[in-house]
Design a protein around this motif. Structure first.
Motif, PDB file in Angstrom:
ATOM      1  N   UNK A  13       0.815  -1.215   0.000  1.00  0.00           N
ATOM      2  CA  UNK A  13       0.000   0.000   0.000  1.00  0.00           C
ATOM      3  C   UNK A  13       0.850   1.267   0.000  1.00  0.00           C
ATOM      4  N   UNK A  14       0.499   2.199  -0.900  1.00  0.00           N
ATOM      5  CA  UNK A  14       1.208   3.462  -1.101  1.00  0.00           C
ATOM      6  C   UNK A  14       2.668   3.256  -1.499  1.00  0.00           C
ATOM      7  N   UNK A  15       3.006   2.058  -1.965  1.00  0.00           N
ATOM      8  CA  UNK A  15       4.396   1.796  -2.329  1.00  0.00           C
ATOM      9  C   UNK A  15       4.528   1.034  -3.642  1.00  0.00           C
ATOM     10  N   UNK A  16       3.601   0.149  -3.943  1.00  0.00           N
ATOM     11  CA  UNK A  16       3.698  -0.633  -5.173  1.00  0.00           C
ATOM     12  C   UNK A  16       2.646  -0.205  -6.183  1.00  0.00           C
ATOM     13  N   UNK A  17       3.048  -0.122  -7.439  1.00  0.00           N
ATOM     14  CA  UNK A  17       2.110   0.257  -8.502  1.00  0.00           C
ATOM     15  C   UNK A  17       1.942  -0.858  -9.525  1.00  0.00           C
TER      16      UNK A  17
END
Length: 223
Positions: A13-17
């Protein structure tokens, strides 16, 4: 023959796209036969990842990048600043390893949570069977000791992970993303691997699927 063993999906979360379906499409496109999932501190995406990989004929490697506290997971300093946690890659070698990885992740949340889910050395020792450990990015215990010019600590870290997971199940991880910290630790890591007879594994800290996704990844981290 390259296999990505350090992968952050949309569930980091909020780190991987990396959307799982896009990972599988890209892995298949470049002819790779296996890929790992190692989201930060959680296994939320594991079932979707497993099913998507199987549907494409790709071998799924189930793992997690856990946060390791330097003390006990039960210690939470009220009113204190966030502690600097070490990173560690854990990969399930078999079903026993998968079950133990679930236990480590779950207890990191239910017993160790303080800003982030935290494992400790006691937890790793208790649930080590069936798991393969990689020394992680420059945020790992071993690279951090090297960057701090503390070779005595570095050797203690190596000995702990060898004793915990076994010499054949602890690997030294090498990365090259153009960071000066990585350039500083790589030759030392390689030298230590030779000294202790440990395997080396080259990884890419994989947060997005294609080069053109870099902008989206930056926005997600800021968000």
């Amino acid at each position: 023959g390259f296999v990505h063993l350090h992968v952050h999906t949309e569930y980091s979360l909020l780190d991987g796209a990396c959307r799982i379906r896009d990972i599988m499409a890209r892995v298949k496109e470049v002819g790779q036969e296996a890929v790992a999932i190692t989201d930060h501190g959680n296994m939320y995406g594991v079932i979707d990842f497993y099913r998507a990989a199987k549907a494409e004929g790709i071998k799924p490697i189930i793992g997690c990048e856990v946060y390791v506290t330097r003390g006990s997971r039960f210690e939470k300093r009220a009113g204190g600043a966030k502690e600097k946690l070490a990173h560690l890659i854990l990969l399930a070698e078999n079903n026993e390893g998968y079950q133990n990885l679930i236990k480590i992740c779950s207890k990191s949340w239910t017993e160790g949570y303080y800003f982030k889910p935290r494992a400790d050395h006691e937890l790793l020792q208790k649930y080590h069977k069936g798991l393969i450990a990689l020394s992680a990015c420059v945020g790992g215990e071993l690279p951090q000791a090297i960057l701090n010019h503390d070779m005595e600590k570095a050797r203690k870290v190596i000995q702990f992970y060898m004793d915990t997971f076994g010499k054949d199940n602890y690997f030294i991880e090498l990365q090259n993303h153009g960071l000066p910290e990585e350039a500083a630790v790589r030759p030392v890591l390689a030298s230590l691997a030779r000294e202790y007879g440990l395997g080396l594994v080259a990884t890419n800290d994989f947060h997005y699927t294609r080069k053109e996704d870099a902008g989206s990844q930056e926005i997600k981290q800021i968000g």
